[in-house]
Design a protein around this motif. Structure first.
Motif, mmCIF file in Angstrom:
data_model
loop_
_atom_site.group_PDB
_atom_site.id
_atom_site.type_symbol
_atom_site.label_atom_id
_atom_site.label_comp_id
_atom_site.label_asym_id
_atom_site.label_seq_id
_atom_site.Cartn_x
_atom_site.Cartn_y
_atom_site.Cartn_z
ATOM 1 N N LYS A 71 -7.664 -20.935 -6.633
ATOM 2 C CA LYS A 71 -6.858 -21.890 -7.387
ATOM 3 C C LYS A 71 -5.608 -21.243 -7.980
ATOM 4 C CE LYS A 71 -11.102 -24.095 -9.019
ATOM 5 N NZ LYS A 71 -11.282 -25.424 -8.413
ATOM 6 N N TYR A 72 -5.766 -20.020 -8.482
ATOM 7 C CA TYR A 72 -4.676 -19.445 -9.265
ATOM 8 C C TYR A 72 -4.284 -18.037 -8.866
ATOM 9 C CZ TYR A 72 -5.296 -23.429 -12.346
ATOM 10 O OH TYR A 72 -5.379 -24.700 -12.845
ATOM 11 N N GLY A 73 -4.775 -17.576 -7.722
ATOM 12 C CA GLY A 73 -4.491 -16.202 -7.317
ATOM 13 C C GLY A 73 -3.010 -15.893 -7.305
ATOM 14 N N GLU A 74 -2.247 -16.763 -6.630
ATOM 15 C CA GLU A 74 -0.811 -16.518 -6.515
ATOM 16 C C GLU A 74 -0.136 -16.602 -7.876
ATOM 17 O OE1 GLU A 74 1.212 -19.151 -3.700
ATOM 18 O OE2 GLU A 74 2.996 -18.569 -4.851
ATOM 19 N N LYS A 75 -0.521 -17.612 -8.654
ATOM 20 C CA LYS A 75 0.115 -17.792 -9.961
ATOM 21 C C LYS A 75 -0.178 -16.606 -10.870
ATOM 22 C CE LYS A 75 0.904 -22.657 -10.055
ATOM 23 N NZ LYS A 75 0.400 -23.985 -10.241
ATOM 24 N N MET A 76 -1.395 -16.062 -10.779
ATOM 25 C CA MET A 76 -1.737 -14.924 -11.633
ATOM 26 C C MET A 76 -0.889 -13.717 -11.286
ATOM 27 S SD MET A 76 -5.848 -15.318 -12.017
ATOM 28 C CE MET A 76 -6.165 -13.816 -12.897
ATOM 29 N N ALA A 77 -0.640 -13.527 -9.998
ATOM 30 C CA ALA A 77 0.203 -12.407 -9.593
ATOM 31 C C ALA A 77 1.590 -12.553 -10.189
ATOM 32 C CB ALA A 77 0.286 -12.336 -8.074
ATOM 33 N N ARG A 78 2.086 -13.792 -10.186
ATOM 34 C CA ARG A 78 3.432 -14.007 -10.722
ATOM 35 C C ARG A 78 3.452 -13.914 -12.243
ATOM 36 N NH1 ARG A 78 5.946 -19.180 -7.879
ATOM 37 N NH2 ARG A 78 3.828 -19.989 -7.982
ATOM 38 N N MET A 79 2.355 -14.303 -12.895
ATOM 39 C CA MET A 79 2.305 -14.231 -14.359
ATOM 40 C C MET A 79 2.386 -12.792 -14.831
ATOM 41 S SD MET A 79 -0.229 -17.097 -15.964
ATOM 42 C CE MET A 79 -1.590 -17.057 -14.831
ATOM 43 N N GLN A 80 1.829 -11.874 -14.024
ATOM 44 C CA GLN A 80 1.809 -10.491 -14.476
ATOM 45 C C GLN A 80 3.119 -9.775 -14.230
ATOM 46 O OE1 GLN A 80 -1.955 -8.324 -13.986
ATOM 47 N NE2 GLN A 80 -2.823 -10.282 -13.349
ATOM 48 N N ARG A 81 4.120 -10.525 -13.744
ATOM 49 C CA ARG A 81 5.426 -9.901 -13.587
ATOM 50 C C ARG A 81 6.278 -10.100 -14.831
ATOM 51 N NH1 ARG A 81 7.523 -12.209 -8.361
ATOM 52 N NH2 ARG A 81 5.461 -12.473 -7.474
ATOM 53 N N TYR A 82 5.885 -11.001 -15.697
ATOM 54 C CA TYR A 82 6.529 -11.180 -17.004
ATOM 55 C C TYR A 82 8.026 -11.418 -16.923
ATOM 56 C CZ TYR A 82 2.195 -9.961 -19.293
ATOM 57 O OH TYR A 82 0.902 -9.965 -19.728
ATOM 58 N N ASP A 83 8.488 -12.129 -15.891
ATOM 59 C CA ASP A 83 9.890 -12.529 -15.878
ATOM 60 C C ASP A 83 9.951 -14.010 -16.259
ATOM 61 O OD1 ASP A 83 9.769 -12.413 -12.240
ATOM 62 O OD2 ASP A 83 8.768 -13.706 -13.679
ATOM 63 N N ASP A 84 11.120 -14.627 -16.110
ATOM 64 C CA ASP A 84 11.268 -16.034 -16.498
ATOM 65 C C ASP A 84 10.309 -16.932 -15.757
ATOM 66 O OD1 ASP A 84 14.851 -15.912 -17.068
ATOM 67 O OD2 ASP A 84 13.139 -15.779 -18.432
ATOM 68 N N GLU A 85 10.102 -16.610 -14.483
ATOM 69 C CA GLU A 85 9.198 -17.432 -13.683
ATOM 70 C C GLU A 85 7.782 -17.350 -14.257
ATOM 71 O OE1 GLU A 85 8.826 -16.252 -9.638
ATOM 72 O OE2 GLU A 85 7.546 -18.000 -9.248
ATOM 73 N N ALA A 86 7.427 -16.147 -14.702
ATOM 74 C CA ALA A 86 6.089 -15.947 -15.270
ATOM 75 C C ALA A 86 5.890 -16.848 -16.480
ATOM 76 C CB ALA A 86 5.899 -14.491 -15.648
ATOM 77 N N PHE A 87 6.895 -16.897 -17.369
ATOM 78 C CA PHE A 87 6.771 -17.730 -18.561
ATOM 79 C C PHE A 87 6.614 -19.193 -18.199
ATOM 80 C CE2 PHE A 87 6.888 -14.521 -21.476
ATOM 81 C CZ PHE A 87 7.958 -13.670 -21.304
ATOM 82 N N ILE B 263 5.111 -20.342 -15.658
ATOM 83 C CA ILE B 263 3.728 -20.565 -15.222
ATOM 84 C C ILE B 263 2.771 -20.553 -16.410
ATOM 85 C CG2 ILE B 263 1.869 -19.773 -13.730
ATOM 86 C CD1 ILE B 263 3.904 -18.573 -11.905
ATOM 87 N N TYR B 264 2.985 -19.617 -17.351
ATOM 88 C CA TYR B 264 2.159 -19.620 -18.570
ATOM 89 C C TYR B 264 2.276 -20.979 -19.270
ATOM 90 C CZ TYR B 264 0.767 -14.682 -18.826
ATOM 91 O OH TYR B 264 0.178 -13.458 -18.593
ATOM 92 N N ASP B 265 3.519 -21.453 -19.363
ATOM 93 C CA ASP B 265 3.787 -22.752 -19.976
ATOM 94 C C ASP B 265 3.013 -23.852 -19.254
ATOM 95 O OD1 ASP B 265 6.823 -24.292 -21.199
ATOM 96 O OD2 ASP B 265 4.941 -25.264 -20.675
ATOM 97 N N GLU B 266 3.110 -23.847 -17.936
ATOM 98 C CA GLU B 266 2.473 -24.887 -17.124
ATOM 99 C C GLU B 266 0.963 -24.892 -17.313
ATOM 100 O OE1 GLU B 266 3.197 -24.357 -12.898
ATOM 101 O OE2 GLU B 266 1.249 -25.316 -12.516
ATOM 102 N N LEU B 267 0.349 -23.711 -17.208
ATOM 103 C CA LEU B 267 -1.111 -23.645 -17.309
ATOM 104 C C LEU B 267 -1.596 -23.994 -18.713
ATOM 105 C CD1 LEU B 267 -2.123 -20.550 -15.139
ATOM 106 C CD2 LEU B 267 -1.956 -22.937 -14.519
ATOM 107 N N LEU C 299 4.480 -26.851 -31.098
ATOM 108 C CA LEU C 299 4.347 -25.688 -31.966
ATOM 109 C C LEU C 299 3.339 -24.695 -31.393
ATOM 110 C CD1 LEU C 299 4.869 -24.140 -34.585
ATOM 111 C CD2 LEU C 299 3.088 -25.497 -35.663
ATOM 112 N N GLN C 300 2.154 -25.203 -30.979
ATOM 113 C CA GLN C 300 1.135 -24.308 -30.435
ATOM 114 C C GLN C 300 1.638 -23.621 -29.164
ATOM 115 O OE1 GLN C 300 -1.778 -23.812 -32.255
ATOM 116 N NE2 GLN C 300 -0.698 -25.162 -33.673
ATOM 117 N N LEU C 301 2.316 -24.372 -28.314
ATOM 118 C CA LEU C 301 2.851 -23.796 -27.075
ATOM 119 C C LEU C 301 3.871 -22.709 -27.389
ATOM 120 C CD1 LEU C 301 3.284 -23.846 -23.959
ATOM 121 C CD2 LEU C 301 5.059 -25.550 -24.350
#
Lengths: 233, 520
Positions: B354-370, B372-376, B406-408
């Protein structure tokens, strides 16, 4: 109704009762003044209660017209002093965004940010520029120094003097005195570094000395041993 | 007579006009409904929990699907005389009536207020009178769950002031006690206190009381209603506090329940999932990532193994939804706090899918990563609420998103603070020792900045647990000696204890076999 008194003995009675209130009757708008008094008491007597402060922040959330930004600021400073515990963010979760945009709160958030990201020099610089906020709460400086030492103890076995000095904001003779005190009471050892000045050896713990890490994974629960008692017997 | 129903005070013309508007007759009672209430009433009087459960879970659903797909059930006034006008039964019937309304239709403001009144009446009866009923845990859980859900729904509804009609605003002003946050919290708290459930659970550990062993049911002629409502109210309080953003207090409310064991909370799948979902979410927001990962892992594995048994149940969709949300939260936790040994094989493979690809991108901590964090986070988080009453002054605005925003925002702020940690971890995995100067060079920062990164890494990977102790979450760790970084590899520990236990049992088995051969 609980009212704060001047005498220390009765002040103790007040805090005991407030803690009880928070445990037994927390969803009650009438206890708001008691909780506010309790915040002031925490500040003056250098005590701390996260649960009571969260209770107050919740009541402010339920009735925003009754919110005192001064009290909220004090709660946040106390929370900052509780680091490394995440109390500061736990409090922020309950404070409306528009309040967090006010100058004093923006400053506190910046201070928290510096501490969370290990930027001790920037923290002390910013704190110096905002003495009125930080000097309002006694014990602030010591609490942050304790936190800094905690982080250093996780990280360093042997730390160069200048790094320590920057983290705890103590220099020169004061630092010498401080180090002597720590060496006498907290097991710090002062060494000569190779040409570059003092090295301070911090006490050994499982975080800066991995060999001390308790191997919890290999301990066998008693219930498992009990199962083979018939065999061993 | 059934108490506190506004319909009784409404003028006759209102009813007629209503009937025309409604397009159905609230006073028409089909035979199957008559039969339903008569039998349910009898089973409740006879304390036949099994039959009550069958009717509540299955018959009610069947009739709803067949006859009331998009209309409410008959009004309580129309069925009251079939059940001796029994006050308590009418309150229970109405509770089901409103739950059905919320599920299939959109409640009006008046109906929301009436539902609140009904809960008040029902709860007053349970709290202050001796109730001699045994109801199925499923029903009692649904009451608490629905109560909190309707509260959440009301806050969301009330916060959208922009398009409110004058009539709605007048009603809101008039009935300002309906779904008041103090009221909701105090009812849940009252159940916990009046039922004495915390002491009961304590005494159960010492063997003095029986509660979990009987699934909360009372086999000595009493009632389970107050006790079990008290028990489930602890989960209700956890849920409400999460909606408010107070994670610490939420977890505190749940403390009397030991989630490492089976309990009454696991006797109903909805309660089990709600408990673990909120426990995990609160732990995530308190940065107790390892705790969250452990609990999500257990729950997801359990759902995987048992969801087939719930396919026909009305909760099935909710189960699937929470399942997906927990995978999203697990992905977030593992991206913020990489761990290798905490996730079960089955859960892990589902997670990767479900999230393998997204997790890889989240751990890059660039704008795209944020993004995805926002989305999830936005997908998986609870529906946060603003509990205070609205301002009725012009201009009327919608503020229903404020709490969530606020929580986000604060969550993403925490993610941002961990931004540089991922870079450091990659380097630490490659070296066993490296000087500060060299690492600073490779990471293209100066030494003081590198020191702050390393401090931050240590601080963020060493969480403070509920007892105030420091626990390391770091999968890769280090210590510094003067200006030299020494990397600590966490080696998989050989579990000698387990090995010996297994071999002892095996040897015993072999010896027993040999003994048997000699005797023959």
């Amino acid at each position: 109704m609980v009212r704060e008194r001047e005498t220390p003995k009765q002040q103790q009675q007040v805090s005991y009762t407030v803690e009880q209130l928070v445990a037994v009757n927390p969803y009650n708008p009438d206890i708001l003044p008691d909780l506010e008094n309790y915040v002031n008491e925490q500040v003056s007597s250098q005590t701390y209660s996260l649960d009571a402060n969260l209770c107050l922040l919740r009541l402010y959330q339920f009735e925003p017209e009754r919110m005192s930004t001064q009290i909220v600021a004090r709660i946040l400073v106390k929370a900052l002093m509780a680091m490394p515990a995440p109390d500061f963010s736990l409090c922020l979760f309950l404070i409306p965004e528009r309040v967090q945009m006010e100058e004093q709160f923006k400053t506190l958030i910046v201070l928290s940010h510096y501490l969370e990201t290990g930027r001790f020099r920037q923290f002390w610089d910013e704190a110096a520029k905002n003495r009125h906020i930080v000097e309002a709460v006694p014990g602030f400086e010591q609490a942050i120094q304790t936190y800094a030492i905690h982080v250093l103890s996780l990280t360093y076995q042997k730390i160069p003097r200048p790094v320590l000095a920057e983290a705890i904001n103590i220099e020169g003779l004061s630092l010498d005195k401080f180090l002597e005190h720590q060496a006498a009471n907290s097991g710090w050892i002062l060494e000569k570094g190779h040409g570059r000045g003092q090295l301070i050896v911090l006490p050994r713990n499982e975080f800066n000395h991995p060999e001390l890490k308790k191997s919890a994974a290999d301990s066998v629960p008693l219930e498992h041993i009990i199962r083979i008692f018939p065999i061993l017997g | 007579m059934a108490a506190n129903y506004d319909y009784d005070e409404a003028p006759a013309t209102y009813d007629d006009a209503n009937r025309q508007e409604l397009g159905y007759d609230p006073n028409f009672v089909p035979d199957s409904v008559k039969s339903f209430v008569v039998h349910l009433y009898r089973h409740i009087r006879e304390k036949n929990v099994y039959e009550i459960h069958q009717m509540y879970e299955i018959s009610f659903q069947k009739l709803s699907d067949r006859l009331f797909k998009d209309t409410p059930w008959p009004s309580v006034d129309a069925v009251a005389h079939y059940v001796d006008n029994d006050q308590v039964f009418c309150l229970l019937y109405r509770e089901m009536w409103f739950r059905h309304l919320y599920a299939r239709l959109s409640p009006t403001l008046k109906q929301r207020i009436d539902s609140w009144d009904n809960y008040c009446s029902l709860f007053q009866v349970v709290l202050h009178r001796v109730v001699n009923m045994q109801l199925p845990n499923q029903w009692l859980w649904d009451m608490v769950d629905e109560f909190v859900y309707q509260f959440q729904s009301f806050c969301q509804y009330r916060a959208k002031m922009k398009n409110k009609t004058e009539q709605e605003i007048a009603l809101l002003r008039q009935f300002d006690q309906a779904w008041n946050v103090y009221g909701v919290l105090n009812y849940l708290q009252a159940f916990v206190e009046k039922s004495n459930i915390i002491q009961i659970l304590e005494q159960e550990k010492e063997g003095i009381e029986q509660f979990t062993a009987t699934d909360g049911y009372d086999y000595s002629g009493g009632s389970n209603v107050l006790k079990v409502l008290g028990y489930f109210s602890m989960v209700g309080l956890l849920r409400v506090h999460c909606l408010l953003g107070d994670y610490q207090t939420g977890l505190k409310c749940l403390l009397p329940i030991d989630i490492n064991q089976q309990g009454v909370y696991t006797s109903v799948i909805g309660s089990h999932i709600t408990t673990i979902y909120h426990y995990g979410f609160a732990s995530l927001m308190m940065r107790r990532y390892v705790k969250a990962i452990r609990e999500f892992n257990k729950m997801l594995l359990y759902i995987y193994k048992t969801k087939q048994y719930h396919q026909k149940s009305p909760q099935y969709e909710q189960i699937l939804k929470k399942n997906e949300q927990m995978y999203a939260l697990l992905a977030i936790c593992l991206s913020l706090c990489p761990q290798t040994k905490l996730v079960e094989e089955t859960v892990n493979s589902q997670l990767r899918e479900k999230y393998g690809e997204k997790m890889a991108r989240m751990q890059r901590y660039d704008d795209e990563a944020f993004a995805i964090y926002d989305e999830l986070f936005s997908y998986a988080c609870p529906k946060f609420i603003t509990p205070s009453a609205p301002s009725f002054e012009e201009p009327l605005v919608n503020y229903n998103q404020d709490a969530y925003r606020l929580q986000l925002k604060l969550f993403l702020y925490e993610v941002k603070q961990q931004q540089l940690l991922s870079g450091v971890r990659t380097f630490l995995k490659v070296y066993s020792t490296i000087s500060l100067g060299k690492l600073a060079n490779y990471m293209e920062v100066d030494e003081p900045t590198l020191r702050t990164i390393l401090f931050s890494y240590k601080h963020k990977t060493h969480a403070v647990d509920s007892d105030g102790n420091i626990i390391s979450n770091a999968d890769v760790d280090f210590y510094i000696d003067d200006d030299m970084i020494h990397v600590v590899e966490s080696k998989p520990v050989k579990r000698f204890g387990d090995y010996f236990l297994r071999q002892i049992v095996k040897l015993e088995g072999v010896i027993n076999d040999m003994d048997r051969i000699r005797l023959e």
